[in-house]
Motif scaffolding. Structure first.
Motif, PDB file in Angstrom:
ATOM      1  N   GLU A 175       9.316   5.681  -1.348  1.00 58.07           N
ATOM      2  CA  GLU A 175       8.550   5.647  -0.220  1.00 58.07           C
ATOM      3  C   GLU A 175       7.012   5.298   0.036  1.00 58.07           C
ATOM      4  N   THR A 176       6.463   5.060  -1.141  1.00 60.81           N
ATOM      5  CA  THR A 176       5.080   4.547  -0.919  1.00 60.81           C
ATOM      6  C   THR A 176       5.186   2.902  -1.308  1.00 60.81           C
ATOM      7  N   ALA A 177       6.119   2.710  -1.629  1.00 60.84           N
ATOM      8  CA  ALA A 177       6.249   0.984  -2.084  1.00 60.84           C
ATOM      9  C   ALA A 177       5.631   0.178  -0.971  1.00 60.84           C
ATOM     10  N   ARG A 178       5.948   0.320   0.293  1.00 60.47           N
ATOM     11  CA  ARG A 178       5.395  -0.418   1.433  1.00 60.47           C
ATOM     12  C   ARG A 178       3.654  -0.234   1.541  1.00 60.47           C
ATOM     13  N   GLY A 179       3.301   1.069   1.343  1.00 60.35           N
ATOM     14  CA  GLY A 179       2.018   1.472   1.357  1.00 60.35           C
ATOM     15  C   GLY A 179       1.211   0.874   0.206  1.00 60.35           C
ATOM     16  N   ARG A 180       1.765   1.061  -0.903  1.00 61.24           N
ATOM     17  CA  ARG A 180       0.982   0.375  -2.285  1.00 61.24           C
ATOM     18  C   ARG A 180       0.819  -1.135  -2.028  1.00 61.24           C
ATOM     19  N   ALA A 181       1.823  -1.736  -1.306  1.00 65.98           N
ATOM     20  CA  ALA A 181       1.708  -3.300  -1.140  1.00 65.98           C
ATOM     21  C   ALA A 181       0.351  -3.575  -0.186  1.00 65.98           C
ATOM     22  N   ALA A 182       0.535  -2.808   1.013  1.00 66.56           N
ATOM     23  CA  ALA A 182      -0.567  -2.870   2.016  1.00 66.56           C
ATOM     24  C   ALA A 182      -1.745  -2.487   1.448  1.00 66.56           C
ATOM     25  N   LEU A 183      -2.006  -1.550   0.487  1.00 70.82           N
ATOM     26  CA  LEU A 183      -3.109  -1.142  -0.170  1.00 70.82           C
ATOM     27  C   LEU A 183      -3.755  -2.366  -1.085  1.00 70.82           C
ATOM     28  N   ARG A 184      -2.769  -3.010  -1.709  1.00 76.22           N
ATOM     29  CA  ARG A 184      -3.337  -4.051  -2.656  1.00 76.22           C
ATOM     30  C   ARG A 184      -3.829  -5.189  -1.763  1.00 76.22           C
ATOM     31  N   GLY A 185      -3.354  -5.762  -0.735  1.00 83.61           N
ATOM     32  CA  GLY A 185      -3.750  -6.686   0.390  1.00 83.61           C
ATOM     33  C   GLY A 185      -4.868  -6.440   1.016  1.00 83.61           C
ATOM     34  N   HIS A 186      -5.112  -4.996   1.259  1.00 83.94           N
ATOM     35  CA  HIS A 186      -6.388  -4.883   2.010  1.00 83.94           C
ATOM     36  C   HIS A 186      -7.441  -4.221   1.255  1.00 83.94           C
ATOM     37  N   ALA A 187      -7.444  -3.773   0.081  1.00 78.09           N
ATOM     38  CA  ALA A 187      -8.442  -3.127  -0.654  1.00 78.09           C
ATOM     39  C   ALA A 187      -9.719  -4.043  -0.834  1.00 78.09           C
ATOM     40  N   ARG A 188      -9.450  -5.126  -0.988  1.00 74.66           N
ATOM     41  CA  ARG A 188     -10.643  -6.083  -1.353  1.00 74.66           C
ATOM     42  C   ARG A 188     -11.489  -6.405  -0.183  1.00 74.66           C
ATOM     43  N   GLU A 189     -10.919  -6.167   1.128  1.00 76.27           N
ATOM     44  CA  GLU A 189     -11.684  -6.291   2.234  1.00 76.27           C
ATOM     45  C   GLU A 189     -12.555  -4.964   2.800  1.00 76.27           C
ATOM     46  N   VAL A 190     -12.318  -3.887   2.207  1.00 75.76           N
ATOM     47  CA  VAL A 190     -12.996  -2.681   2.337  1.00 75.76           C
ATOM     48  C   VAL A 190     -14.201  -2.488   1.619  1.00 75.76           C
ATOM     49  N   ILE A 191     -15.316  -2.354   2.034  1.00 79.23           N
ATOM     50  CA  ILE A 191     -16.362  -2.161   1.081  1.00 79.23           C
ATOM     51  C   ILE A 191     -17.212  -0.890   1.025  1.00 79.23           C
ATOM     52  N   GLU A 192     -16.578  -0.054   2.135  1.00 81.20           N
ATOM     53  CA  GLU A 192     -17.133   1.386   2.080  1.00 81.20           C
ATOM     54  C   GLU A 192     -16.231   2.238   1.206  1.00 81.20           C
ATOM     55  N   GLY A 193     -16.807   3.141   0.376  1.00 82.06           N
ATOM     56  CA  GLY A 193     -15.829   4.140  -0.595  1.00 82.06           C
ATOM     57  C   GLY A 193     -15.052   5.016   0.486  1.00 82.06           C
ATOM     58  N   LEU A 205      -0.255   8.324   1.128  1.00 90.03           N
ATOM     59  CA  LEU A 205       0.133   9.804   1.594  1.00 90.03           C
ATOM     60  C   LEU A 205       0.864  10.092   2.955  1.00 90.03           C
ATOM     61  N   LEU A 206       0.617   9.325   3.700  1.00 86.25           N
ATOM     62  CA  LEU A 206       1.304   9.470   5.257  1.00 86.25           C
ATOM     63  C   LEU A 206       2.923   9.848   5.043  1.00 86.25           C
ATOM     64  N   PRO A 207       3.657   8.969   4.264  1.00 83.74           N
ATOM     65  CA  PRO A 207       5.019   9.061   3.892  1.00 83.74           C
ATOM     66  C   PRO A 207       5.298  10.522   3.378  1.00 83.74           C
ATOM     67  N   LEU A 208       4.506  10.746   2.467  1.00 83.20           N
ATOM     68  CA  LEU A 208       4.699  12.009   1.693  1.00 83.20           C
ATOM     69  C   LEU A 208       4.640  13.249   2.705  1.00 83.20           C
ATOM     70  N   ASP A 209       3.376  13.198   3.649  1.00 83.34           N
ATOM     71  CA  ASP A 209       2.956  13.975   4.447  1.00 83.34           C
ATOM     72  C   ASP A 209       4.092  14.452   5.510  1.00 83.34           C
ATOM     73  N   GLU A 210       4.821  13.300   5.828  1.00 82.56           N
ATOM     74  CA  GLU A 210       5.926  13.548   6.689  1.00 82.56           C
ATOM     75  C   GLU A 210       6.927  14.190   6.387  1.00 82.56           C
ATOM     76  N   THR A 211       7.618  13.873   4.850  1.00 80.48           N
ATOM     77  CA  THR A 211       8.597  14.484   4.125  1.00 80.48           C
ATOM     78  C   THR A 211       7.932  15.961   4.065  1.00 80.48           C
ATOM     79  N   ALA A 332      -8.376  11.138   6.650  1.00 79.59           N
ATOM     80  CA  ALA A 332      -8.026  10.116   7.868  1.00 79.59           C
ATOM     81  C   ALA A 332      -6.791  10.577   8.491  1.00 79.59           C
ATOM     82  N   VAL A 333      -6.167  11.557   7.988  1.00 79.77           N
ATOM     83  CA  VAL A 333      -4.705  12.007   8.363  1.00 79.77           C
ATOM     84  C   VAL A 333      -4.648  13.594   8.788  1.00 79.77           C
ATOM     85  N   PRO A 334      -4.426  13.953  10.152  1.00 81.78           N
ATOM     86  CA  PRO A 334      -4.911  15.081  10.767  1.00 81.78           C
ATOM     87  C   PRO A 334      -3.696  15.975   9.868  1.00 81.78           C
ATOM     88  N   PRO A 335      -3.981  17.476   9.565  1.00 81.21           N
ATOM     89  CA  PRO A 335      -3.107  18.236   8.944  1.00 81.21           C
ATOM     90  C   PRO A 335      -2.344  18.630   9.791  1.00 81.21           C
TER      91      PRO A 335
END
Length: 352
Positions: A175-193, A205-211, A332-335
């Protein structure tokens, strides 16, 4: 000495000088360190004498041990010694049993020795499983604390390392495969921790939070229905206990903190402690208003209303467990909120 008794020489003695107002940044103000210049007279000037500051304990320093710490050491020694004695007693009992079996018949001795070996292997396996469970829970706790610190300090270097740890933690989750791929693609573009960690929270975590939300809601519904139709209070208690234990285990497994038996007891204690800190099991006026607002007092029998309340308590426990087993704080995700689940738990079929 009254003000009329003062002499012009009093200006040479700061300790006897009259109070007066002045500007700190004025041209006639002189700042001198130390107290040795206190009695020097400077006409038309105001002398500010700075005293050396007392050394303070640096932030983050380890506090000195309190006097009561010795009691904890003696308790640990007591329980450690008692545990050693019990282990020796058990070992001697097994040794005596095997010797007696050898004395009776050789095959009985071999059988006893084989059973003792199997029991020892099983004990080692159980201990290893418990240690691994504690290690998984400790890893989740460590990640949550580090993420909170990195978000607070907006540490870009620490954030990238933590994102890598989170991706490794959920590398085998479909369930995190798509998120990991998106994270690898956008991580270099983000400079703020902070932004990088928020991105990881949304993608991983959003897919896990929904489950997790679905698990909590399903458990609350089952508790609500079973306790509403159960004829015995003892059955209610046993089923609610079973469902809550099952829910805690499933939530811990979902986020990668699968505990053993002792680890689960520790986790349950922390969840109960968290409940006490965040408001306890009391549902408060919000629940009462929600129930009355939906007209449940007119629709439900007393027994069915009790089932609904039990279901909401189970949901409250599950939401508290999410804060403990989740490897990141809610940023980033509301509880999920209990009030959002009330409508689904208390939904009744139409009577028309």
């Amino acid at each position: 000495m009254s003000p009329s008794d003062r002499t012009p020489n009093d200006d040479a003695h700061p300790e006897r000088r009259r109070p007066r107002a002045f500007r700190v940044d004025g041209p006639d103000v002189v700042v001198e360190p130390g107290a040795e210049q206190r009695h020097f007279k400077r006409p038309h000037q105001t002398v500010i004498v700075t005293e050396p500051e007392e050394p303070t304990e640096p932030i983050g320093a380890v506090p000195a041990p309190v006097a009561g710490a010795r009691g904890g050491l003696w308790r640990k020694l007591l329980f450690g010694a008692l545990g050693g004695l019990v282990s020796l007693a058990v070992g001697l009992s097994i040794d005596g049993l095997i010797r007696e079996l050898w004395a009776r018949a050789e095959w009985l001795g071999w059988l006893g020795l084989a059973l003792a070996g199997v029991a020892l292997a099983a004990l080692i396996a159980i201990i290893a499983r418990e240690v691994a469970g504690f290690a998984r829970l400790a890893r989740i706790d460590r990640l949550r604390r580090k993420v909170a610190t990195a978000i607070l300090g907006d540490d870009e270097k620490a954030a990238r390392g933590l994102v890598g740890e989170l991706a490794t933690l959920y590398a085998d989750r479909a369930e995190t495969a798509r998120g990991r791929a998106a994270l690898r693609g956008h991580a270099r573009e983000v400079i703020e921790g902070t932004d990088l960690l928020k991105l990881a929270e949304r993608e991983l975590l959003l897919p896990l939070d929904e489950t997790a939300r679905r698990l909590v809601l399903d458990a609350a519904k089952r508790v609500s229905v079973v306790t509403a139709i159960s004829p015995r209070a003892a059955v209610d208690i046993l089923y609610v206990l079973y469902e809550n234990i099952r829910l805690l285990r499933r939530l811990a497994d979902l986020y990668g903190g699968r505990p053993g038996t002792l680890g689960f007891l520790s986790l349950a204690g922390r969840v109960v402690t968290h409940l006490g800190v965040t408001g306890g099991m009391a549902l408060g006026d919000t629940l009462v208003q929600q129930l009355v607002g939906q007209g449940l007092a007119a629709k439900l029998s007393a027994r069915l209303g009790e089932g609904v309340v039990n279901g909401l308590l189970t949901a409250r426990l599950g939401l508290a467990a999410l804060d403990v087993v989740r490897p990141m704080p809610w940023t980033a995700v509301p509880p999920p909120k209990l009030r959002d689940m009330m409508g689904e738990i208390t939904k009744m079929p139409s009577t028309d």
